[in-house]
Motif scaffolding. Sequence first.
Motif, PDB file in Angstrom:
ATOM      1  N   PRO A 142       3.888  23.597   0.230  1.00 36.84           N
ATOM      2  CA  PRO A 142       4.174  24.972   0.650  1.00 36.84           C
ATOM      3  C   PRO A 142       5.301  25.032   1.680  1.00 36.84           C
ATOM      4  CG  PRO A 142       1.814  24.594   0.580  1.00 36.84           C
ATOM      5  CD  PRO A 142       2.466  23.253   0.397  1.00 36.84           C
ATOM      6  N   THR A 143       6.071  26.106   1.614  1.00 39.25           N
ATOM      7  CA  THR A 143       7.153  26.323   2.569  1.00 39.25           C
ATOM      8  C   THR A 143       6.613  26.275   3.991  1.00 39.25           C
ATOM      9  OG1 THR A 143       8.315  27.720   0.969  1.00 39.25           O
ATOM     10  CG2 THR A 143       8.961  27.923   3.286  1.00 39.25           C
ATOM     11  N   GLY A 144       7.293  25.557   4.841  1.00 38.51           N
ATOM     12  CA  GLY A 144       6.872  25.423   6.228  1.00 38.51           C
ATOM     13  C   GLY A 144       5.926  24.272   6.472  1.00 38.51           C
ATOM     14  N   SER A 145       5.411  23.665   5.398  1.00 40.67           N
ATOM     15  CA  SER A 145       4.510  22.521   5.547  1.00 40.67           C
ATOM     16  C   SER A 145       5.310  21.221   5.466  1.00 40.67           C
ATOM     17  CB  SER A 145       3.440  22.527   4.445  1.00 40.67           C
ATOM     18  OG  SER A 145       2.665  23.701   4.518  1.00 40.67           O
ATOM     19  N   ALA A 146       4.693  20.144   5.908  1.00 45.93           N
ATOM     20  CA  ALA A 146       5.323  18.830   5.850  1.00 45.93           C
ATOM     21  C   ALA A 146       4.260  17.794   5.514  1.00 45.93           C
ATOM     22  CB  ALA A 146       5.995  18.482   7.175  1.00 45.93           C
ATOM     23  N   ILE A 147       4.658  16.747   4.825  1.00 46.14           N
ATOM     24  CA  ILE A 147       3.755  15.636   4.578  1.00 46.14           C
ATOM     25  C   ILE A 147       3.463  14.955   5.911  1.00 46.14           C
ATOM     26  CG2 ILE A 147       3.478  13.409   3.421  1.00 46.14           C
ATOM     27  CD1 ILE A 147       3.475  15.714   1.493  1.00 46.14           C
ATOM     28  N   PRO A 148       2.205  14.764   6.266  1.00 43.44           N
ATOM     29  CA  PRO A 148       1.908  14.088   7.536  1.00 43.44           C
ATOM     30  C   PRO A 148       2.596  12.726   7.595  1.00 43.44           C
ATOM     31  CG  PRO A 148      -0.093  15.013   6.573  1.00 43.44           C
ATOM     32  CD  PRO A 148       0.976  15.144   5.534  1.00 43.44           C
ATOM     33  N   PRO A 149       3.302  12.445   8.692  1.00 43.30           N
ATOM     34  CA  PRO A 149       4.015  11.166   8.788  1.00 43.30           C
ATOM     35  C   PRO A 149       3.051   9.986   8.848  1.00 43.30           C
ATOM     36  CG  PRO A 149       4.038  12.295  10.907  1.00 43.30           C
ATOM     37  CD  PRO A 149       3.466  13.259   9.917  1.00 43.30           C
ATOM     38  N   ARG A 150       3.485   8.870   8.277  1.00 42.92           N
ATOM     39  CA  ARG A 150       2.736   7.631   8.354  1.00 42.92           C
ATOM     40  C   ARG A 150       3.660   6.552   8.907  1.00 42.92           C
ATOM     41  NH1 ARG A 150      -1.861   6.822   5.071  1.00 42.92           N
ATOM     42  NH2 ARG A 150      -1.844   4.703   5.922  1.00 42.92           N
ATOM     43  N   PRO A 151       3.247   5.852   9.944  1.00 49.42           N
ATOM     44  CA  PRO A 151       4.094   4.775  10.460  1.00 49.42           C
ATOM     45  C   PRO A 151       4.246   3.677   9.424  1.00 49.42           C
ATOM     46  CG  PRO A 151       1.906   4.674  11.440  1.00 49.42           C
ATOM     47  CD  PRO A 151       1.970   5.957  10.673  1.00 49.42           C
ATOM     48  N   LEU A 152       5.439   3.121   9.348  1.00 49.36           N
ATOM     49  CA  LEU A 152       5.691   2.033   8.412  1.00 49.36           C
ATOM     50  C   LEU A 152       5.098   0.733   8.934  1.00 49.36           C
ATOM     51  CD1 LEU A 152       9.428   2.760   7.547  1.00 49.36           C
ATOM     52  CD2 LEU A 152       7.481   2.963   5.991  1.00 49.36           C
ATOM     53  N   PRO A 153       4.690  -0.159   8.050  1.00 49.24           N
ATOM     54  CA  PRO A 153       4.263  -1.485   8.503  1.00 49.24           C
ATOM     55  C   PRO A 153       5.395  -2.166   9.274  1.00 49.24           C
ATOM     56  CG  PRO A 153       3.715  -1.134   6.185  1.00 49.24           C
ATOM     57  CD  PRO A 153       4.581   0.009   6.587  1.00 49.24           C
ATOM     58  N   GLU A 154       5.039  -3.015  10.165  1.00 44.84           N
ATOM     59  CA  GLU A 154       6.027  -3.684  11.022  1.00 44.84           C
ATOM     60  C   GLU A 154       7.112  -4.354  10.182  1.00 44.84           C
ATOM     61  OE1 GLU A 154       6.268  -7.011  14.633  1.00 44.84           O
ATOM     62  OE2 GLU A 154       4.335  -6.464  13.722  1.00 44.84           O
ATOM     63  N   GLY A 155       8.361  -4.082  10.553  1.00 43.41           N
ATOM     64  CA  GLY A 155       9.494  -4.709   9.898  1.00 43.41           C
ATOM     65  C   GLY A 155       9.964  -4.017   8.633  1.00 43.41           C
ATOM     66  N   VAL A 236       4.900   2.021  -5.487  1.00 43.64           N
ATOM     67  CA  VAL A 236       4.807   0.978  -4.466  1.00 43.64           C
ATOM     68  C   VAL A 236       4.312  -0.300  -5.142  1.00 43.64           C
ATOM     69  CG1 VAL A 236       3.635   0.226  -2.345  1.00 43.64           C
ATOM     70  CG2 VAL A 236       4.420   2.597  -2.581  1.00 43.64           C
ATOM     71  N   ARG A 237       4.891  -1.403  -4.767  1.00 46.48           N
ATOM     72  CA  ARG A 237       4.479  -2.684  -5.356  1.00 46.48           C
ATOM     73  C   ARG A 237       3.007  -2.942  -5.064  1.00 46.48           C
ATOM     74  NH1 ARG A 237       8.036  -7.568  -3.354  1.00 46.48           N
ATOM     75  NH2 ARG A 237       6.237  -7.895  -1.975  1.00 46.48           N
ATOM     76  N   ARG A 238       2.299  -3.454  -6.061  1.00 47.68           N
ATOM     77  CA  ARG A 238       0.849  -3.577  -5.986  1.00 47.68           C
ATOM     78  C   ARG A 238       0.378  -4.324  -4.740  1.00 47.68           C
ATOM     79  NH1 ARG A 238      -3.731  -4.203  -9.640  1.00 47.68           N
ATOM     80  NH2 ARG A 238      -2.439  -3.851 -11.468  1.00 47.68           N
ATOM     81  N   ASP A 239       1.060  -5.403  -4.365  1.00 49.44           N
ATOM     82  CA  ASP A 239       0.546  -6.254  -3.290  1.00 49.44           C
ATOM     83  C   ASP A 239       0.711  -5.663  -1.899  1.00 49.44           C
ATOM     84  OD1 ASP A 239       3.365  -6.716  -3.764  1.00 49.44           O
ATOM     85  OD2 ASP A 239       3.257  -8.377  -2.358  1.00 49.44           O
ATOM     86  N   VAL A 240       1.427  -4.523  -1.773  1.00 56.95           N
ATOM     87  CA  VAL A 240       1.597  -3.910  -0.449  1.00 56.95           C
ATOM     88  C   VAL A 240       1.029  -2.489  -0.410  1.00 56.95           C
ATOM     89  CG1 VAL A 240       3.577  -5.322   0.200  1.00 56.95           C
ATOM     90  CG2 VAL A 240       3.957  -3.182  -1.032  1.00 56.95           C
ATOM     91  N   ARG A 241       0.194  -2.142  -1.362  1.00 53.14           N
ATOM     92  CA  ARG A 241      -0.422  -0.815  -1.342  1.00 53.14           C
ATOM     93  C   ARG A 241      -1.510  -0.734  -0.282  1.00 53.14           C
ATOM     94  NH1 ARG A 241      -0.895  -0.386  -7.904  1.00 53.14           N
ATOM     95  NH2 ARG A 241       1.357  -0.476  -8.286  1.00 53.14           N
ATOM     96  N   GLY A 242      -1.843   0.515   0.066  1.00 55.61           N
ATOM     97  CA  GLY A 242      -2.871   0.736   1.071  1.00 55.61           C
ATOM     98  C   GLY A 242      -2.367   0.633   2.494  1.00 55.61           C
ATOM     99  N   ARG A 243      -1.041   0.596   2.657  1.00 58.63           N
ATOM    100  CA  ARG A 243      -0.464   0.477   3.999  1.00 58.63           C
ATOM    101  C   ARG A 243       0.367   1.699   4.379  1.00 58.63           C
ATOM    102  NH1 ARG A 243       2.352  -5.341   4.103  1.00 58.63           N
ATOM    103  NH2 ARG A 243       2.305  -4.931   6.354  1.00 58.63           N
ATOM    104  N   GLY A 244       0.249   2.770   3.594  1.00 56.72           N
ATOM    105  CA  GLY A 244       0.930   4.021   3.931  1.00 56.72           C
ATOM    106  C   GLY A 244       2.340   4.151   3.412  1.00 56.72           C
ATOM    107  N   LEU A 245       2.809   3.221   2.587  1.00 56.99           N
ATOM    108  CA  LEU A 245       4.192   3.268   2.133  1.00 56.99           C
ATOM    109  C   LEU A 245       4.466   4.444   1.201  1.00 56.99           C
ATOM    110  CD1 LEU A 245       4.903  -0.531   1.559  1.00 56.99           C
ATOM    111  CD2 LEU A 245       6.059   0.973   3.192  1.00 56.99           C
ATOM    112  N   ALA A 246       3.532   4.749   0.319  1.00 61.84           N
ATOM    113  CA  ALA A 246       3.751   5.864  -0.612  1.00 61.84           C
ATOM    114  C   ALA A 246       3.880   7.182   0.149  1.00 61.84           C
ATOM    115  CB  ALA A 246       2.615   5.940  -1.621  1.00 61.84           C
TER     116      ALA A 246
END
Length: 297
Positions: A142-155, A236-246
């Motif tokens: 929706p207009t005015g909304s944003a996807i909640p930010p997720r910090p990237l894994p280190e590096g 997202v590559r299978r081995d790094v899923r579940g870390r917020g990358l998507a």
Amino acid sequence: MELPPGLTTRALSFDDAQSVTDAMAADEVAATGEAAIELADIVSDWRRPSFDLATSTIGVFESGRLLGYAELGGHDRADAAVHPDHHGRGVGTWLAHWVVATARSRGASVVGMPVPQGSTADTLLATLGFRVRWSSWILELPTGSAIPPRPLPEGHTIRAATDEDHRAAWTVVEDAFLEWSDRERDPFEDFLAKVVQRPGFRPWHLRVAVDPAGSVVGVSSLVMAQQCAFVERLAVRRDVRGRGLAQALLADSFTQARAHGADRCELSTDSRTGALSLYEKVGMVVTSTWVNRAIDL
């Protein structure tokens, strides 16, 4: 079956791309209230090296005007549309028979196509014996909304893809999509035609997440249609899923799009992925529902 007198058919050419776009757009407006298709969608699809325009498309014409068209874009995937001014004349039924015959001649065991749920095309295909193979949804932030930010894994970082990233991006996308999609791997050259060689492509349309070693581990690819940004691929590559990358990639793509003038941000997902609830949890809402109707050959 035969078409009504006065109607003719022939394979399509690139000169027909605008007419096909116009017919599809009118059909979409009649079914969903708005048109999502644009000329670049047709052109980039037809430019795929694996696609033979002369043998994979058909148009139905009256006095030189395109009434409807169909294409067999893959082993079991078709697309078709009839201008709503010409619904009820048997054009859609004839095109459906052409799709079935063409797919069967190529050795396919099943063929299907996406149609808006409850539309004229949906009703027609059901009458012809096409079953629902899966459902899909268009979602909008929706207009005015944003996807909640997720910090990237280190590096890890997210950036625009370079030419050197393209093959790795294709690999990540195909590996992810083939986990749930029953098809052959799309050629790398088709990926280039659909993404980086698409009319209107800009480098910021293709975003990649890279790990500390510089390897591509996530991909987001979008297209801009006027002021609407549509994410066509998110993987997202299978081995790094579940870390917020998507989620980080999605937030990044929509942020980039809004910085470049987008006032709408959309994507699609289908029931094979199980991702609908994930997009709804980050604030996206369903705006239309489609079904893939298929028939066994």
